[in-house]
Design a protein around this motif. Structure first.
Motif, PDB file in Angstrom:
ATOM      1  N   TYR A   1      29.941  79.912  57.596  1.00  7.68           N
ATOM      2  CA  TYR A   1      29.925  80.564  58.901  1.00  7.68           C
ATOM      3  C   TYR A   1      28.667  80.123  59.638  1.00  7.68           C
ATOM      4  O   TYR A   1      27.812  79.426  59.076  1.00  7.68           O
ATOM      5  CB  TYR A   1      29.997  82.085  58.773  1.00  7.68           C
TER       6      TYR A   1
ATOM      7  N   ASN B   1      25.457  78.288  55.739  1.00 11.27           N
ATOM      8  CA  ASN B   1      25.307  78.726  57.125  1.00 11.27           C
ATOM      9  C   ASN B   1      25.053  77.468  57.942  1.00 11.27           C
ATOM     10  O   ASN B   1      24.079  76.758  57.719  1.00 11.27           O
ATOM     11  CB  ASN B   1      24.154  79.708  57.278  1.00 11.27           C
TER      12      ASN B   1
ATOM     13  N   SER C   1      26.638  84.552  56.087  1.00  8.29           N
ATOM     14  CA  SER C   1      28.022  84.077  55.981  1.00  8.29           C
ATOM     15  C   SER C   1      28.794  84.872  54.937  1.00  8.29           C
ATOM     16  O   SER C   1      29.998  85.056  55.061  1.00  8.29           O
ATOM     17  CB  SER C   1      28.033  82.590  55.612  1.00  8.29           C
TER      18      SER C   1
ATOM     19  N   LYS D   1      33.475  85.155  57.760  1.00  8.49           N
ATOM     20  CA  LYS D   1      32.427  86.032  57.231  1.00  8.49           C
ATOM     21  C   LYS D   1      33.063  86.864  56.126  1.00  8.49           C
ATOM     22  O   LYS D   1      34.042  87.574  56.355  1.00  8.49           O
ATOM     23  CB  LYS D   1      31.864  86.927  58.327  1.00  8.49           C
TER      24      LYS D   1
END
Length: 585
Positions: free
Chosen positions: A346, A384, A367, A324
């Protein structure tokens, strides 16, 4: 139909073949430990300068580093390493040759003599490279960090010949052989520095005087500051070497990057054919150890706060960086440049619990978060990977004067969150995909020549433009497509009553519904939202069937990209790229 299919397949394979056959220039590196790639186990901070070189070339150059710890020109040949490299060299490739450190050693399996056997080996490398159509470049050895007085020279040489003071952390030099440090560097290479220069002159080969480059650098820094370049490691700080190390020959991450940067500048001067591929970045992020950092967040954190009137450039080398990322407001003027395959990824989503058991929410699912003004990203994929689980943001942008070029935004619902109120964002030649409301938020955002792909039935955009804001979303010359089976998509629905979205000269696929626009189940939104098109094209363009509250523009007065993005400071990324404005902060 069958013949058309065969023709299309034939063209596909033909174009694929052209792409595969695109010439790649390879720089092969042969040498010793000062050039070699290092093992990263245990957080090992040692680097060869050749290991850091890929971060200084564009992707048109591939660096293939065959340098190896402990090798001399003799042992590199005797062990068959040179034959392996030579078998790979093709016309137009380069071979960087740097030996000397280990040729000095008295061991029979390594030792050569300058003027005779050492020179003969260098000639062999040069002549055999040329016979394959390659281009040889000769380098002499980097300096050892040995400060002292002239009388200490023999003592220092004897010490370094004990395998450069040590072979690993278990073999530290004895205090008896360490000379007292002075202010001048002691040369330990002698005539071994002359052989590459002499052979280069004799055979008309490009030559890089790395010893002078590194001598000037190290001596200029002085005895204390120069330790920052080398493997001076305090005990119990690095798992790979719990006893620490005091090594004046081998470089650390910082030293490798600095010296590779100086060297590539010299390479550009003596090898003009490579000059156009040289790149300089403030920081490099790489998972293979060839950069300053392993993670993007580490690089962002290293950017000075409020560094004005200049950009901090960060290269992100190929790899999927699962982290992140937060670019805080103080990290202004950052340029994030990705090599092909650089992905920031992420997998958070709105209903995923945080550490307190609370749902992260839409904003908390992103993310990547961008808060700093004048941010620029190129060739970066923001994704994502949580899948179709509801709101899951790939990129959250709450900053003014943000420019994305050739970037990708991948997700499902709520992929790209243009969060910042009063902020301007510019997307050029980007790709955005999703299902529902996958471009949404308050910002003024211009999408120029972008590819917008619907992965499922839903809504492309959900602007929440504030009342009184002059512009919302504008799409210029964009292409809207959909995955197979997707056939029920609206251009937009108003997340807030005064939503604005305008599509100009866009090619709309058949997945776009004839009505085009949705009122989000609220008839009153039709009175306040502003939805419009200008010269839409494609199967999804149906001006006669569009929702009655939408508009078909007769001209583009007031809708030039420069006008939309100008604000009060005249920001114009269309004309000026990522050039910084000269404004007071």
């Amino acid at each position: 139909m069958k013949h058309k299919l065969i023709l299309l397949l034939g063209l596909f394979f033909l174009f694929s073949a052209f792409k595969a056959d695109k010439p790649v220039i390879t720089v092969f590196m042969i040498g010793d430990s000062t050039m070699a790639d290092k093992n990263l186990t245990g957080g090992n901070p040692e680097r060869g300068w050749g290991q850091m070189l890929p971060g200084y070339f564009s992707e048109d150059i591939r660096v293939d580093n065959h340098a190896m710890n402990g090798r001399s020109s003799k042992s590199f040949i005797d062990e068959g390493r040179w034959d392996k490299v030579l078998s790979l060299v093709k016309k137009g490739d380069y071979v960087f040759i740097q030996f000397g450190h280990n040729d000095e050693k008295p061991k029979a399996d390594r030792h050569t003599d300058p003027g005779t056997t050492f020179d003969a080996n260098l000639r062999k490398f040069v002549n055999e490279t040329r016979a394959k159509g390659g281009i040889p470049v000769l380098f002499n050895s980097i300096v050892r960090r040995n400060f002292g007085v002239a009388a200490d020279a023999q003592t220092v040489k004897a010490a370094v010949n004990q395998d450069d003071f040590r072979k690993d952390a278990k073999h530290e030099p004895s205090a008896a052989v360490k000379p007292e440090e002075g202010k001048k560097l002691i040369d330990t290479h002698g005539a071994y520095l002359d052989s590459p220069r002499n052979v280069a002159k004799e055979l008309n080969v490009p030559f890089v005087d790395m010893n002078k480059i590194t001598h000037d650098l190290v001596e200029g820094l002085g005895p204390d500051k120069s330790k920052e370049l080398f493997m001076w490691v305090a005990p119990n700080t690095v798992p790979a070497m719990p006893k620490g190390r005091e090594d004046n020959t081998h470089l650390n991450v910082y030293g490798g990057r600095v010296i590779a940067g100086l060297t590539v500048g010299a390479i550009a001067e003596v090898v003009p054919g490579l000059a156009k591929y040289v790149r300089h970045y403030d920081f490099v992020v790489a998972q293979d150890g060839s950069g300053d950092f392993f993670t993007v967040q580490e690089a962002i954190d290293a950017v000075p706060d409020f560094r004005k009137s200049v950009r901090t450039t960060i290269l992100v080398r190929k790899g999927v960086y699962k982290e992140k990322i937060v670019i805080p407001e103080s990290k202004i003027n950052v340029s994030l440049i990705g090599q092909e395959g650089a992905v920031l990824s992420y997998d958070d989503y709105a209903n995923k619990p945080n550490c307190f058991g609370e749902n992260k929410g839409t904003s908390g699912s992103s993310s990547c978060y961008i808060y700093a003004p004048d941010f620029y990203a190129e060739n970066i994929t923001f994704e994502n990977t949580s899948g179709p689980v509801g709101q899951a943001v790939a990129c959250f942008v709450s900053a003014d004067r943000v420019y994305f070029k050739n970037c990708r935004f991948l997700g499902f619902q709520d992929t790209l969150y243009t969060y910042g109120k009063g902020c301007r964002q510019y997307y050029e030649d980007c790709y955005v995909e999703g299902t529902v409301d996958f471009i949404f938020g308050w910002s003024t955002a211009v999408f120029n020549r972008c590819h917008i792909n619907s992965k499922g039935n839903g809504y492309v955009t959900a602007p929440s433009t504030d009342k009184g804001q002059k512009y919302g979303y504008l799409f210029y010359d964009c292409r809207l497509t959909a995955d197979a089976g997707v056939n029920n998509v609206y251009l937009s629905r108003p997340w807030r009553p005064y939503a604005q979205a305008v599509f100009i000269r866009c090619n709309l696929g058949e997945h776009i519904l004839p009505a085009g626009w949705d009122n989000w189940g609220n008839k009153d939104n039709e009175k306040t939202a502003f939805y419009a098109e200008y010269q839409s094209q494609g199967e999804g363009a149906d001006p006669e069937a569009r929702a009655s509250f939408s508009h078909q523009l007769k001209d583009l007065k007031g809708y030039g990209m420069e006008t939309v993005l100008a604000g009060e400071d005249g920001w114009n990324p269309v004309k000026n790229g990522n050039e910084l404005l000269t404004i007071k902060r």
